[in-house]
Write a protein that holds these residues in place. Structure first.
Motif, PDB file in Angstrom:
ATOM      1  N   UNK A  61      -9.185   7.991   1.557  1.00 58.17           N
ATOM      2  CA  UNK A  61      -7.909   8.688   1.747  1.00 58.17           C
ATOM      3  C   UNK A  61      -7.935  10.079   1.097  1.00 58.17           C
ATOM      4  N   UNK A  62      -8.403  10.113  -0.174  1.00 56.12           N
ATOM      5  CA  UNK A  62      -8.309  11.386  -0.902  1.00 56.12           C
ATOM      6  C   UNK A  62      -9.432  12.368  -0.574  1.00 56.12           C
ATOM      7  N   UNK A  63     -10.391  11.963   0.259  1.00 58.56           N
ATOM      8  CA  UNK A  63     -11.375  12.952   0.727  1.00 58.56           C
ATOM      9  C   UNK A  63     -10.667  13.944   1.653  1.00 58.56           C
ATOM     10  N   UNK A 123      -0.446  -0.609  -2.828  1.00 57.86           N
ATOM     11  CA  UNK A 123       0.411   0.420  -2.214  1.00 57.86           C
ATOM     12  C   UNK A 123      -0.449   1.566  -1.689  1.00 57.86           C
ATOM     13  N   UNK A 124      -1.398   2.014  -2.492  1.00 57.42           N
ATOM     14  CA  UNK A 124      -2.281   3.131  -2.104  1.00 57.42           C
ATOM     15  C   UNK A 124      -3.108   2.734  -0.879  1.00 57.42           C
ATOM     16  N   UNK A 128      -3.414   4.261   2.933  1.00 56.01           N
ATOM     17  CA  UNK A 128      -4.736   4.705   3.394  1.00 56.01           C
ATOM     18  C   UNK A 128      -5.120   4.009   4.694  1.00 56.01           C
ATOM     19  N   UNK A 129      -4.706   2.756   4.848  1.00 52.26           N
ATOM     20  CA  UNK A 129      -4.951   2.037   6.113  1.00 52.26           C
ATOM     21  C   UNK A 129      -4.197   2.735   7.247  1.00 52.26           C
ATOM     22  N   UNK A 130      -2.930   3.091   6.989  1.00 53.49           N
ATOM     23  CA  UNK A 130      -2.143   3.808   8.012  1.00 53.49           C
ATOM     24  C   UNK A 130      -2.852   5.095   8.427  1.00 53.49           C
ATOM     25  N   UNK A 131      -3.374   5.829   7.430  1.00 56.35           N
ATOM     26  CA  UNK A 131      -4.080   7.083   7.717  1.00 56.35           C
ATOM     27  C   UNK A 131      -5.333   6.815   8.549  1.00 56.35           C
TER      28      UNK A 131
END
Ligand code: DIG
Ligand code: MN
Ligand code: MN
Length: 385
Positions: A61-63, A123-124, A128-131
């Motif tokens: 996610x944070x990449x 939660x995170x 990230x799955x949605x993204x």
């Protein structure tokens, strides 16, 4: 070998080579030194990898979306990233969560002793799955980078496994509730960054999967370096996953036994091991992504990073050609046929087996000619056959 000539080893999207954004984007930081290369924008990575013949990129996610980004910032970043994907035809087959950089995960994410951290990790991961799904991912990797201990005084491993199971069950329920076309691939590692990590090898993961509520949704993402860190033959763990229908993804790289996670360029340290891994994937006609989770040496500048990426794919294709030669080599195939000891019959009834007479003297005396077989294999790999 012409460095960039047309010799049949040029990667193309149909070869399904993918790279994590974090691989070619690795700035060369290590525990004893600062970054040596500037950060690369995800859109620039997409465009350059497309030029090199890759099929797609994968991401934490944070990449792509920095931690703490506002919803508006997130949407802008995703919009621009999607534009680069659209312009180049590059795909995002896999996504994952960074559950290891934030100091909140210092005692683990899904297995932190603090239930609030375990909840924040979930939660995170939901976000990230949605993204990942929004970008087209159908495989979701979970690598438990911080799921482990330095001292077993911290937690009972059975409790930690129960927390891990609860997290994966919860995430499977979420994917089912959203009707996402998404499967999970669990990635094992024996140690680093934690002193000892839970679910240390692909074998541990395979056993764990069958204790889950929805085992059909969960497979493995074996990484070459991680199995080698445990002193194991990578192709054996991959073969077990393949045979169980659980090879949902794979992380290709290089690794010398007894060292930290080197994430070397695929095939650069052990061409023979890489050959037998490629043979397994190609002989089984495994349709998955040939994903590289590795990075360039810290010595390299940006040009060296692209040499790393091109070399990863080129080595795979050269080894794929060697596999075809092995399978077509009459002397190699003759030796394998002779080692069989004749054609095996069907399974026999107990009494028939009980009454079978074996020529034990002959079985005890026979050789298997594996020295000759391995020599021919080496000569094929060394290019003299
Ligand atoms: C490290 O081997 C891990 C992380 O890079 C990521 O979570 C996973 C995806 O390939 N591999
Ligand atoms: Mn690794
Ligand atoms: Mn990995």
């Amino acid at each position: 070998m012409k460095p960039h000539g047309k010799d049949g080893y040029e990667p193309r999207p149909e070869h399904h080579f993918t790279f994590g954004l974090w691989t070619v984007g690795n700035p060369g930081r290590d525990p004893f030194g600062e970054p040596v290369r500037p950060a690369l924008a995800p859109t620039a990575i997409v465009r350059k990898l497309a030029e090199l013949g890759a099929y797609g990129v994968n991401l934490h996610d944070n990449d792509l979306v920095p931690a703490g980004a506002s919803a508006a910032e997130r949407d802008k970043i995703v919009r621009e990233f999607k534009q680069a994907l659209g312009d180049t035809g590059m795909k995002v087959p896999m996504a994952t969560t960074n559950l290891f950089s934030d100091p909140a995960f210092r005692d683990g994410a899904f297995t932190s002793r603090d239930h609030r951290v375990r909840a924040y990790a979930l939660q995170k991961t939901l976000a990230a799955i949605d993204l990942g799904v929004e970008l087209g991912a159908t495989t979701y990797v979970c690598w438990g980078g911080r799921e482990g201990v330095e001292t077993n005084a911290a937690k009972d491993p059975r409790t930690a496994l129960a927390w891990y199971r609860e997290a994966v069950n919860y995430l499977c329920e979420y994917v089912r509730s959203q009707r996402y076309d998404l499967r999970f691939a669990l990635e094992a590692k024996p140690n680093e960054p934690r002193g000892d990590m839970f679910l240390a090898t692909t074998g541990h993961m395979l056993a764990f999967i069958y204790t889950l509520d929805h085992p059909e949704m969960v497979g493995v993402n074996p990484e070459l370096a991680h199995e080698r860190m445990a002193g194991l033959d990578f192709s054996h763990g991959v073969a077990q996953a393949l045979e169980a229908g659980k090879l949902f993804h794979i992380d290709l790289n290089g690794q010398q036994v007894g060292r930290f996670d080197q994430d070397l360029r695929f095939g650069s340290d052990d061409a023979k091991g890489a050959f037998f891994l490629v043979k397994l994937l190609e002989d089984s006609e495994w349709p998955g992504m040939r994903h590289f989770d590795s990075h360039a040496y810290r010595t390299e500048d940006q040009a060296g990073v692209w040499d790393f990426a091109a070399g990863s794919m080129r080595t795979y294709l050269i080894l794929k050609d060697k596999v075809a030669r092995f399978n077509a080599d009459p002397e190699i195939q003759q030796l394998l046929a002779e080692a069989d000891g004749g054609k095996a019959g069907a399974r026999v009834a107990f009494n028939e087996l009980r009454n079978t007479k074996f020529d034990l003297a002959a079985l005890r005396a026979r050789g298997y000619a594996y020295e000759r077989l391995d020599q021919l294999t080496m000569e094929l790999l060394l290019g003299v056959r």
